[in-house]
Structure formats: structure tokens, C-alpha cells
Design a protein around this motif. Structure first.
Motif, PDB file in Angstrom:
ATOM      1  N   GLU A 171       0.843  -1.189   0.000  1.00  0.00           N
ATOM      2  CA  GLU A 171       0.000   0.000   0.000  1.00  0.00           C
ATOM      3  C   GLU A 171       0.885   1.248   0.000  1.00  0.00           C
ATOM      4  OE1 GLU A 171      -3.781  -0.529   1.603  1.00  0.00           O
ATOM      5  OE2 GLU A 171      -3.753   1.298   2.796  1.00  0.00           O
ATOM      6  N   THR A 172       0.492   2.258  -0.801  1.00  0.00           N
ATOM      7  CA  THR A 172       1.262   3.506  -0.825  1.00  0.00           C
ATOM      8  C   THR A 172       0.321   4.668  -0.578  1.00  0.00           C
ATOM      9  OG1 THR A 172       0.912   3.806  -3.186  1.00  0.00           O
ATOM     10  CG2 THR A 172       2.916   2.641  -2.537  1.00  0.00           C
ATOM     11  N   VAL A 173       0.895   5.780  -0.135  1.00  0.00           N
ATOM     12  CA  VAL A 173       0.106   6.994   0.083  1.00  0.00           C
ATOM     13  C   VAL A 173       0.686   8.120  -0.746  1.00  0.00           C
ATOM     14  CG1 VAL A 173      -0.645   8.702   1.790  1.00  0.00           C
ATOM     15  CG2 VAL A 173      -0.550   6.281   2.396  1.00  0.00           C
ATOM     16  N   ASN A 174      -0.157   8.783  -1.481  1.00  0.00           N
ATOM     17  CA  ASN A 174       0.172   9.972  -2.279  1.00  0.00           C
ATOM     18  C   ASN A 174       1.130   9.718  -3.433  1.00  0.00           C
ATOM     19  OD1 ASN A 174      -1.572  11.684  -1.004  1.00  0.00           O
ATOM     20  ND2 ASN A 174      -0.071  12.378   0.499  1.00  0.00           N
ATOM     21  N   TYR A 175       1.445   8.492  -3.739  1.00  0.00           N
ATOM     22  CA  TYR A 175       2.121   8.208  -5.004  1.00  0.00           C
ATOM     23  C   TYR A 175       1.726   6.813  -5.433  1.00  0.00           C
ATOM     24  CZ  TYR A 175       5.673   5.099  -2.983  1.00  0.00           C
ATOM     25  OH  TYR A 175       6.309   4.063  -2.376  1.00  0.00           O
ATOM     26  N   VAL A 176       1.782   6.591  -6.719  1.00  0.00           N
ATOM     27  CA  VAL A 176       1.464   5.262  -7.218  1.00  0.00           C
ATOM     28  C   VAL A 176       2.404   4.935  -8.372  1.00  0.00           C
ATOM     29  CG1 VAL A 176      -0.392   6.209  -8.670  1.00  0.00           C
ATOM     30  CG2 VAL A 176      -0.393   3.775  -8.132  1.00  0.00           C
ATOM     31  N   ASN A 177       3.022   3.757  -8.280  1.00  0.00           N
ATOM     32  CA  ASN A 177       3.884   3.308  -9.363  1.00  0.00           C
ATOM     33  C   ASN A 177       3.143   2.268 -10.175  1.00  0.00           C
ATOM     34  OD1 ASN A 177       5.810   4.939  -8.334  1.00  0.00           O
ATOM     35  ND2 ASN A 177       7.064   3.306  -7.443  1.00  0.00           N
TER      36      ASN A 177
END
Lengths: 335, 663, 201
Positions: free
Chosen positions: A149-155
Motif C-alpha cells: 500500500e502507498t500513500v500519495n504516489y502510485v507506481n
């Protein structure tokens, strides 16, 4: 005479404006970096052609008429004829707009349907799914297949269609990456879907376009399209190094705050999917207080009141919330 | 006291801290004191009460609407200027996010509901009974109540920023943001209650005008001999009756959610936030046509008069407004194509929306061909109508672009959208209001507005308007979103925002010139003008300027479209012989409307502050008001023949036309 | 505006102002139709959103609802009789039937309030769930209309007694008659879509 000059002036005002912005004439909508944005741009360009035609015809006619029939001293005695209309002319300018509307409708409907599917040319690629959860005022991205899970960025892997499943933990937002495609709303207890694909590796800005309170202006995120190899490596790295996402940590993420980039192992989908009709509601009205006279808050709307009163009691409350959640599920199953 | 009002904390009620707000509080307080002192000093209280506050005369009510509109234009404009100052440069610190949110919310609400609406309803009030040859509207006292409800609603909304806090969820007040869950202050209560009060007034206006136009036309004026402005007002009134109850319900449900804890639009308790969006736009889209159709009517009158030709394609004009009214009810989903309702829904609503372009295009060409072969006089009123054509076309074509569902995914909620609706509403409504005011001003006040100042007003306003909003199209395409209080240096938005901000100041200078024009003309303009200074075409010019309180000594008989024009052409004299005069029955003034509206305002104020018991007590006052009204058998009075004789002989002597010196 | 009286028409249509008022009231009823339609739409969107609270099956009891329906339908009939007496120029008959109408209406309101109180005692308040919010607001709006109608008709009865049958009082009576029948029609929709459909389904 004065009048026409005036319009020229006001429209010429546009030209210096374009020069003023000359240092930066990039218009992201006109520089698509993926098939969805390209599809929309094709439609926009087609509409621009037709609309320009309309503008030219009407402006031309307008300029001609007010120039030719303006009141001049030598026309003082001219008495305009009685004229009530002309069926032929009126039919003409009913039919022409109809034709223009038809010419716009057909590609519009086609595009509306195309945008709901995996884009052309990418059908044989297996799409990856990313769950997007918007909260005040941050974006949370969960990779259910990869378990991170990521916050404020997405790869995302370049050249692979990505199926974004959109929902919101609270207020309504709109998920928009203009370089890659159009936007869609994120709503609590509802799920919307959006296919986006990046042609090549690159970094793109995404943001919320739907006003949702004080922190709205800064609700941006970055999308980085990476080569598949790099993407795979990144996943590995996150799995090895990132901290585990706990329920307690997740609830703190949902507080109305601004956060930088964060990365976690595991996803919150393990205990809540805000897109489900009967998912748990996370509310925190006390933290939305602003200046002015305060209104009453209703009991069932303040699901986390106890938690706010005593931070040290958080753990215990977390447990009791687990209980509530299970009860909610049971109820949900009953219907 | 505690039971009534709860425990009051005065520092929360009177907003403090922000120098802008404290400054306004002091300014408002001083102005109020000044007005009260002035009225007392010049002994004008009883005059004010007798002549204005209790009036049921449609012309005076119209004038009060228009004055309120000017006032609200000022307030809404100030909000706009503050927003533009805040976005003049990147990362500006002039306002904080919360303050900016409140300002764009009040800007939207005030401009649509408390500026555009009163201007249009005001002009309808002044003109419609005259244009159809009636002595007043069907329900004069109800008309006064409509006005006072509107006024009380507007005032209640306006005090929010100094007392208790402003609404801050946008003029659309989307849930769940606008609910207690995410906006626990009382700001949005103001939205729910104040607009409700004004909205009920508007609904009653709608009913009043439908009956007036259907039943009270002069002898011989069939529906298809009715002037275009009357037609558009009729259709607008019908849309009001069809659409406003939806908003009444939506606002009531919002009030229940916010004040009584129900779950209509909340995300807890099974509520459905998207239902608000649907109900809001089911009203909101027709509302756009409610404001734009009367404006179309005014342009039709002005263009025909100053081209000295009858309106081209009258019947297709009528057909197209009926078509627009019908379609206006079927397009609301285009405000949220991005909701993910599915491709079929989006396709259907794309098509219905684009179809609106067809009748609108018909109207546009009819206006152009009205001017063809005419003799176009560039009066200020006509200039506004002329400027409307190209500017509205820009608004229209961008509207078609937005109507294309798939393309909208890229424009939605960006400044492209903001630019579009300002290009529709400012040329479509504000230009029309100015055209109408310059055109009908002599009918209201007996003097014209100064043409030279009018042209200064015009040029500053139009150029400023284009400079303000044209850059927003490009900003939107660059990815700038609406309602964002600031933007970063890296975004590259700065130059366009700067141009737009400068444009706003030019626009404001234009509005300033208009206000000065009102003042100047009131003091210095020539009072000695005829009843028909523009050589116009419709019945309102067939009576005195300014209009005597009973409108017509004898209602003229209508034989054709543009009745007055044909009377002039056929040398039908307006003179009446003394034995044709009859006593005229007129309604009496009444204090009930203003008292009733004030009680409702007080009840509303208590409700905003969630002091439920106090609100309930005030509501009893409303019931008492209704009972008093039920037992009121005042049947009006008769104007005596001597008085009519005196009034009529006065204006019929004046023949001096001003028309010659305005070309 | 003019006080001209045209005696060839029914009493309530004789003056110009009366004709305007009656047309205006019809248009007002049009607005009321939109208002109730919106409330019905709201109810149909939210009707299955119980949020863990009680469902129609837990709450509704056919007996009380049927009594309410019969009371209101009968009152509409007696209201018709009242207007019939008005046409016969029989003021006393008119007043008598109006009073019967109002008593029946008051009975309806009393039953409805009792019903609501029962629900609240069972823990079903308008804060409980979206379903109950929309239920209470739809029915409450109708009930409030009926109550307002009772108060309004009382005023008119007093005027009838004090002033007798004049074009003005006749018009007022006729208009409240329209209003009363309208509320009856709304109730038929409520009975069908809120109660009947939910209890069968």
C-alpha cells in the motif's frame, strides 16, 4: 462602427495573453501520454474543428450585419421593412445544428463506451488492479495482487493497462491524471472503475478535482510509470523494507491531515473495503471544526469520539471496533 | 434563557480574529447606524413605511428587487475580487483555505440566487404587467410577500460571515462534505435555511406570473401576439413552479440532516450522498434556464427596438424557448458524468444536452436576422445586446464541448468549466440585465441613464470580463482545478492567473461606472422626456414615463404583435376623451408581507443556530400571520376620476423625444 | 382586480379575483405535486437502507393504517358533500359537512401521531436509518399538510358563519375543497407505495 472595433479589441486581448503565457504553453490535455487521454483528445480536436466553424460563421455574419446595417447619417430616413421571418431560413438554421450535433454525438458515444474497456492495442496484456481510496486529504493506493500500500504516489508498469478501483473513506473526491485520461469520482460505499494506461515510462501529476474542504488544494499525487522490470524490483524492495500496515496506523491515516509519501507492507483491504455498501463508516467530525458557532454533532455520526478523547485508550477502542465491524458484517449478510 | 437558546458563547457567534471580517463588522454597524440616523433626522420613517415597505405596487416591488440586486452584485463581486486577489500570484497568503472556501461559496450562491434572480424578477415585475396591459399582477400582496421573503433570505444569508460563520461547501453544497459529519459548524445551516426562505418567495412569484400572464392580458392580445419578454417570463415562471419544489425538498432534507440528525445524504445510517447531487441538479439545471430565458426575452425586445424591425421568426422563437424549457428538465446528469453511472446513461444525457444547442442556435440566427436590413442604433442598451452575441457564442460552443460525456472527463471541475459557465451566465444574464436596465430605466424613474457613462461602463465591463474569463479556458486545459485557493510556482499557471486577476479589476471598474451612472443620472438627468423615448414597440411605452400607479387610464386594445409600434404607424392616437374614464380599482398597501417575512426570518435565524424551541415559538408567529391574512377582507380602493384626469393631462402634454440625441 | 360580478357563473367563480385565485391555486397544487413526487422519489431510493434498524415488516400494522385510510377517504367524500351543499346555496349544510370533514381529518391526524409515537417507542426514530428518515419525512409532510388544512378550514368555517355565503367565502371554501381532495390523493399513493407494497412484498 465603435462597436465592431470594440469587439476586435476585446478579442485581440487574447493574443497578448497567449504571448504572456509563452514561457509555458503546455496544455496537459493536449499532450496525452496514454491511450485513454489520446482517445479523448481525438474527440476534443474534432469538436474544436466544428465549433471553430460555428464561431467563424456566426462572428462573420454578426460583424457583417452590424457593419452594413448600422445607423449612419445618410440612412436617417431609411425605414426598415416589415419582415416576420422566413420559413426556409429558419429550417436551414434548425437543420444545420442538428447535423452538427449528430456529427458530435456519434464519436462521443463511441468514446464513452471505449473508455470503459481495456484500451485498444493492449487487450492481450493482463491488466493489474490497484484500489484507490481517497481520504481527507490524501490518496491511498492498495495493490491487492502485490500486497502493498502507498500513500500519495502510485507506481505502475508502463505499457500495462491498470484497472483502478476507486472509492472514498469519507467525502467525495475525483481522481484525475490528465496526462493519462479522464477523471472519475470516488465515493464512500460505492466503487467506480477507471482504466488508465501509460504508453512509456514517465512521471505524471494526478490530483483531486472535487472540492472537499480545507485541504483540497494540496490533494495531489504522482503517478510513475516504470518499466516492468523496475516495477517488479520496486515491489520486491517494498516487501522487504516497508513497515507493516496495522489497523491502528490505517485509522490514523484517515484523520483529516496532509501526509507526504508513505509506503506499507500489506493492504487495508484485509479489514475494510470502503467501496462496499455495508462497510464500516469512519467519521471524525470533531476534527473538522473550524471557526464560528459550533453546531450539534449527532451520536452515530461520531464513530471515533472515544478514541479522540483519550489517545492512550486507542488500542482498546480498536478492539471494540473490531467487534462492531463483525457485527456489521453479520447484519450485512442477513439482507 | 438557557432552555431557549442553549449556552451561548458570544465569541463564537460574532466572528472575530480576521481583520477583514472585523473590518466588515464595523463597516456594517456604522452603515446601519448611519441609515437609521438619516431616516430619523430627515423624518423619513413614515414615508419609507407608507410608500415602500408596505407597497403592493408591482413597479415599486420591482424597483426594490433591482436595488437589492445591485447591492448583492456588490457583495458577490467583492467575493469575486477577493478570490482573484488570492490567486493573483502563486502561493499567495492573502486568504487562508477556510476563508477562501467560504468566499467562493457565498460568491456562487449570491450571484445566482441573490443577484441574477432579483434583477430578473425585478425587471419582470416592472415590465410584465405594463407589457401585457394589466394594472398589477394577479396577487399584489403575495407579490410583496415574495419580495420580502427573498429579501429576508438574502439578508439572513449575508449576515453569515459576521455572525456564526459562512457556509463553506461550495454553492452546490455536495454531500457528504456539506453534512454535519464533515462540516460541524453552523455555516451550512445558513445555506439550507436562507435559500429555503428566498426560494419559497421565488416559487410564489412563479405562480403569480403564470396567472398574471395567462389571465390578465389586454383585450386582443392572444398568446401569439404577446411580446417576447412576456413569453419568456411565462415559460420561466412555469419552470420555476416545476423545479423549485424539488429544491425546497432538497433543502428541507438537508436541514433535517444537519439539525435533526436524519440520514438522507449522510454516509452513516444508510444515507445516500449522491441523491443530493441528483436533487440539486434536477433543480439546478432548470435554474440556469430560469435566469437565462427572461434574459433572452429582454435581448429580443432591445434588439427589435434598436434595429427598428420586428423580431425575425417570432414563432420559431416561441417554439425554441418552449423546447429549451422542456429539454432543461432532461439534462441534469451532465453535471456529473464522472460519477460512473455507466456509458448508456452518459450517452443519453450527452445527447439531450447537445440538443439544447439546436433551439439556442435558432434563436441566435433569428436575432442576427432581426438586425439584418434594420437600422441599428448603438445605444448603451443595444451595445449590451450586441456584445451578448459573440460572447454567448463562446459560452455556447464550449458548452457543447462539455456536453460530450467522454470529453467532459478531462474538463470536469477544471477552470475550463468555470470559464464556460461564466461565459454563459455573464453575457446571458448580466449583459441582459444591463441592457434591460438601460432600456427600461425611464419607465421606472422618469429619466434615462447617462449614455456616455453607460458606454464607459460597457467597455470596461466587457473587456474586463473577457480578460478575466478567457484565460480560464486555457488554465483548465493546463490542469488547473476550480475552488483551489492557491497554486504552485511549478504549475506554470501564474501568467494566466495574473491576466485573469487584472481583468477582474477592469470588470470592477465597469461596475463602479454603472453605480456612478445611477447616482449621476438620478441627480442631473433630464426629467422632461416623453413616454416613448426610444421609439419602442410594446405597450409599456404607451403610458406615462414614469408610470402612474394605476398603469393605464384606459387599457389599449391590441391588434397585432408589436402593438404600440403599429398604433404609432397607423396614427392611432393615445388620447382619451373624458367620458371614457372610469374609476380604477386598485389594491391597498399592506404591512402584512413585510411583518410576515420578518417573523419567518427570525424563525430561520433561530433554526440556523439550532435553537429549536426558540424557532418553534417564532413559528407560532407565522401561524398567527396566516390567521390574520385569512380574516383580512380589505378589498382595495378606487382611484377617483379627478385624480386620473389630473395625472393623465400632465404626461400627455410632453412630447419631447430623447430618441434623436442618443443615436 | 375589478369587482365586477358575473352572476351567471357558480358563486365561487363570480368575481375576476376569484377566478385568478382559483387558477393560482391549481398551479400551486402543481407545485405541490412536484414536491410530493420528490419526497416519493427520495423514499423509493432509501426504502431498503435499514442500517441495521427496523424494517417495514417489524413496524407496520395493517389495522391502524386501514383505519387512517378510511377516515381520510371518508373525509374527502364529506368534503365533496359540503361543496355540493354550497352549490345548493345551503350554508348550514355546508358548514355541517365541513365540520364532519374536519373531525374525520382530526381523527386521521390523531391516528397518525399515535402510530408515530408507537414507532418511536419501538426504537424507530427518524435518526435510526435512511429508510425511517424518508418514511417519517414523507408521511410527516403529508400529516402536516392535513393539520394545516384543518386549521385553515376552521378559519373558513368561522368566516362562513360570520359572513354567510358570498363570492369570497365560496371561493375560499372551494379552494380548501381542492386542497383536501389533493391530500386525499397523496394519501392513496402513500398507502399504496409505502404500506401496501411493503407489506405484501
Amino acid at each position: 462602427m465603435k462597436s465592431k472595433k470594440g469587439f476586435l479589441i476585446s478579442f485581440m486581448a487574447l493574443i497578448p495573453m497567449l504571448f504572456l503565457s509563452g514561457c509555458d504553453t503546455h496544455m496537459v490535455v493536449f499532450e496525452p501520454k496514454g491511450p485513454a487521454a489520446r482517445e479523448i483528445l481525438g474527440l476534443i480536436n474534432w469538436s474544436l474543428v466544428l465549433m471553430l466553424l460555428v464561431v467563424v460563421v456566426v462572428f462573420g455574419l454578426f460583424g457583417y450585419i452590424i457593419w452594413k446595417y448600422r445607423d449612419r447619417p445618410e440612412r436617417k430616413d431609411y425605414e426598415p421593412p416589415e419582415e416576420h421571418g422566413s420559413t426556409a431560413l429558419e429550417i436551414t438554421w434548425t437543420v444545420i445544428p442538428i447535423l452538427i450535433v449528430i456529427a458530435l454525438t456519434i464519436p462521443t458515444v463511441k468514446s464513452i463506451y471505449n473508455l470503459e474497456k481495456v484500451p485498444k492495442g493492449y487487450e492481450n496484456k493482463k491488466p493489474i488492479t490497484i484500489n484507490v481510496t481517497s481520504a481527507d486529504w490524501k490518496w491511498i493506493f492498495s495493490y491487492p495482487e502485490q500486497g502493498i500500500e502507498t500513500v500519495n504516489y502510485v507506481n505502475i508498469p508502463a505499457g500495462t493497462p491498470v484497472k483502478f478501483k476507486l472509492t472514498s473513506a469519507g467525502t467525495m473526491q475525483s481522481f484525475w491524471v490528465p496526462a493519462l485520461g479522464g477523471q472519475k469520482y470516488t465515493m464512500n460505499k460505492m466503487e467506480t472503475q477507471l482504466y488508465l494506461t501509460a504508453d512509456k515510462p514517465g512521471e505524471f501529476l494526478g490530483r483531486n478535482t472535487n472540492f472537499n474542504g480545507r485541504g483540497y488544494a494540496d490533494m495531489e499525487f504522482t503517478v510513475e510509470a516504470q518499466s516492468p522490470q523496475k516495477f517488479k524490483k520496486w515491489i520486491e524492495e517494498v516487501k522487504n523494507t516497508a513497515p507493516k500496515l496495522t489497523e491502528k496506523k490505517y485509522e490514523s491515516l484517515l484523520d483529516p491531515t496532509h501526509l507526504g509519501r508513505l509506503t506499507f507492507n500489506g493492504t487495508h483491504l484485509a479489514w475494510v473495503d470502503h467501496g462496499k455498501m455495508d462497510s464500516k463508516t469512519y467519521l471524525n467530525p470533531e476534527k473538522y471544526r473550524v471557526h464560528g458557532y459550533q453546531g450539534q454533532i449527532f451520536k452515530d455520526e461520531d464513530t471515533s469520539k472515544n478514541k479522540n478523547k483519550k489517545d492512550e485508550a486507542m488500542n482498546m477502542d480498536g478492539h471494540s471496533m473490531d467487534g462492531m465491524d463483525m457485527k456489521g458484517e453479520k447484519d450485512g449478510g442477513g439482507h | 434563557m438557557d432552555i431557549l437558546l442553549g449556552s451561548i458563547q458570544w465569541n463564537e457567534i460574532l466572528m472575530g480574529g480576521d481583520p477583514l471580517i472585523v473590518g466588515s463588522q464595523i463597516a456594517i454597524g456604522l452603515t446601519m447606524l448611519g441609515i437609521l440616523a438619516g431616516l430619523t433626522f430627515f423624518k423619513k420613517w413614515s414615508w419609507l413605511w407608507r410608500e415602500w415597505l408596505t407597497t403592493v405596487d408591482h413597479k415599486r416591488i420591482g424597483i426594490m428587487y433591482i436595488l437589492a440586486g445591485v447591492l448583492m452584485f456588490f457583495r458577490g463581486g467583492m467575493d469575486g475580487i477577493l478570490m482573484k486577489v488570492q490567486t493573483l500570484t502563486p502561493e499567495e497568503k492573502f486568504l487562508n483555505a477556510q476563508h477562501y472556501n467560504e468566499i467562493f461559496t457565498t460568491h456562487g450562491v449570491i450571484m445566482i440566487l441573490f443577484m441574477a434572480m432579483p434583477f430578473l424578477i425585478g425587471l419582470m415585475n416592472v415590465v410584465i404587467p405594463l407589457q401585457i396591459g394589466a394594472r398589477d399582477v394577479a396577487f399584489p400582496q403575495l407579490n410583496a410577500l415574495s419580495f420580502w421573503l427573498f429579501f429576508v433570505g438574502a439578508m439572513l444569508f449575508n449576515i453569515s460571515f459576521v455572525i456564526g460563520g459562512s457556509p463553506d461547501a461550495g454553492w452546490t453544497a455536495y454531500f457528504p462534505l456539506a453534512g454535519k459529519e464533515f462540516s460541524p459548524g453552523i455555516g451550512n445551516n445558513y445555506y439550507a435555511v436562507a435559500i429555503q426562505i428566498a426560494g419559497i418567495g421565488t416559487l410564489m412569484t412563479g405562480i403569480n406570473f403564470i396567472v398574471t400572464i395567462l389571465k390578465m392580458r389586454a383585450k386582443g392580445m392572444t398568446l401569439l401576439k404577446m411580446p417576447m419578454f412576456s413569453w419568456t417570463s411565462l415559460i420561466t415562471s412555469i419552470i420555476i413552479v416545476a423545479a423549485f419544489p424539488i429544491f425546497t425538498v432538497a433543502l428541507a432534507l438537508m436541514t433535517f440532516d444537519r439539525i435533526f440528525g436524519t440520514h438522507f445524504f449522510t454516509i452513516s445510517g444508510g444515507g445516500m450522498d449522491m441523491m443530493w447531487v441528483n436533487l440539486f441538479w434536477l433543480w439546478g439545471h432548470p435554474e440556469v434556464y430560469i435566469v437565462v430565458l427572461p434574459a433572452f426575452g429582454m435581448f429580443s425586445e432591445v434588439i427589435a427596438t434598436f434595429s427598428r424591425k420586428s423580431l425575425f421568426g417570432y414563432k420559431s422563437m416561441v417554439g425554441s424557448i418552449v423546447g429549451i424549457a422542456f429539454l432543461s428538465m432532461l439534462v441534469w446528469v451532465h453535471h456529473f458524468f464522472t460519477m460512473g453511472a455507466g456509458p448508456a446513461v452518459n450517452s443519453i444525457f450527452s445527447i439531450t444536452t447537445m440538443m439544447i444547442a439546436i433551439p439556442t442556435g435558432v434563436k441566435m440566427f433569428n436575432w442576427l436576422f432581426t438586425m439584418r436590413k434594420g437600422r441599428i442604433q448603438f445605444t448603451t442598451a443595444m451595445l449590451w445586446a450586441l456584445a451578448f452575441v459573440p460572447n454567448f457564442v463562446i459560452g455556447g460552443v464550449t458548452g457543447v464541448m462539455l456536453a460530450m460525456g467522454a470529453a467532459d472527463y478531462q474538463y470536469h471541475n477544471t477552470l475550463f468549466l468555470v470559464a464556460h459557465f461564466h461565459y454563459v451566465l455573464i453575457p446571458g444574464v448580466v449583459f441582459a440585465v444591463f441592457a434591460g436596465l438601460y432600456y427600461w430605466w425611464p419607465k421606472m424613474f422618469g429619466h434615462m441613464l447617462n449614455e456616455k457613462l453607460g458606454k464607459i461602463h460597457f467597455w470596461f465591463f466587457v473587456i474586463g470580463f473577457n480578460l478575466t474569463f478567457m484565460p480560464m479556458f486555457f488554465l483548465g486545459l493546463k490542469g488547473a482545478v476550480r475552488r483551489s485557493y492557491t497554486f504552485s510556482v511549478e504549475s506554470g499557471f501564474a501568467p494566466l492567473f495574473l491576466v485573469s486577476g487584472i481583468g477582474a479589476f477592469i470588470l470592477a471598474i465597469g461596475f463602479g461606472a454603472f453605480c456612478y451612472n445611477i447616482y449621476w443620472s438620478a441627480r442631473y438627468a433630464d426629467r422632461n422626456i416623453s413616454n416613448d423615448p426610444w421609439d419602442a414597440r410594446t405597450l409599456e411605452w404607451a403610458t406615462a414615463t414614469p408610470v402612474q400607479h394605476y398603469n393605464f387610464a384606459k387599457v389599449p386594445e391590441v391588434k397585432s404583435l408589436d402593438a404600440f409600434w403599429h398604433m404609432k404607424k397607423n396614427k392611432v392616437s393615445l388620447d382619451i376623451s373624458e367620458d371614457e374614464l372610469e374609476e380604477i380599482h386598485m389594491p391597498s398597501n399592506s404591512g402584512q408581507p413585510i411583518i410576515m417575512a420578518s417573523i419567518i426570518g427570525v424563525a430561520g435565524f433561530f433554526l440556523v443556530f439550532e435553537w429549536k424551541i426558540a424557532a418553534l415559538i417564532a413559528a407560532v408567529g407565522i401561524l398567527v400571520g396566516l390567521i390574520v391574512r385569512s380574516f383580512d377582507y380589505n378589498d382595495g380602493y378606487h382611484v377617483h376620476i379627478d385624480e386620473i384626469k389630473k395625472t393623465e393631462s400632465k404626461w400627455r402634454k410632453v412630447t419631447k423625444g430623447v430618441n434623436n440625441n442618443v443615436g | 382586480m375589478s369587482a365586477n360580478v358575473n352572476t351567471s357563473l357558480p358563486l365561487e367563480y363570480q368575481t375576476e379575483q376569484s377566478r385568478l385565485n382559483i387558477l393560482g391555486f391549481w398551479i400551486f397544487l402543481g407545485a405541490e405535486i412536484v414536491l410530493f413526487a420528490t419526497l416519493f422519489a427520495t423514499y423509493s431510493v432509501l426504502k431498503a437502507r435499514y442500517a441495521g434498524g427496523p424494517t417495514p415488516n417489524d413496524l407496520f400494522e395493517i389495522k391502524g393504517i386501514l383505519t387512517e385510510t378510511i377516515l381520510l377517504l371518508t373525509s374527502s367524500f364529506t368534503c365533496g358533500l359540503a361543496i355540493f351543499e354550497m352549490r345548493r346555496n345551503n350554508r348550514n349544510g355546508l358548514v355541517a359537512w365541513m365540520i364532519v370533514t374536519l373531525l374525520l381529518g382530526a381523527g386521521f391526524v390523531f391516528m397518525e401521531i399515535t402510530e408515530f409515537i408507537n414507532y418511536v417507542h419501538e426504537g424507530a426514530t427518524m435518526q435510526t436509518s435512511a429508510f425511517l428518515s424518508s418514511f417519517f419525512v414523507l408521511l410527516g409532510t403529508h400529516g402536516l399538510h392535513v393539520s394545516m388544512g384543518i386549521g385553515w378550514a376552521t378559519m373558513i368555517i368561522i368566516q362562513l358563519i360570520r359572513r354567510g355565503l358570498t363570492p369570497t367565502t365560496a371561493r375560499k371554501t372551494f379552494i380548501i375543497g381542492l386542497y383536501w381532495h389533493f391530500l386525499d390523493v397523496v394519501w392513496i399513493f402513500i398507502f399504496t407505495f409505502v404500506y401496501l407494497a411493503r407489506m405484501v412484498g
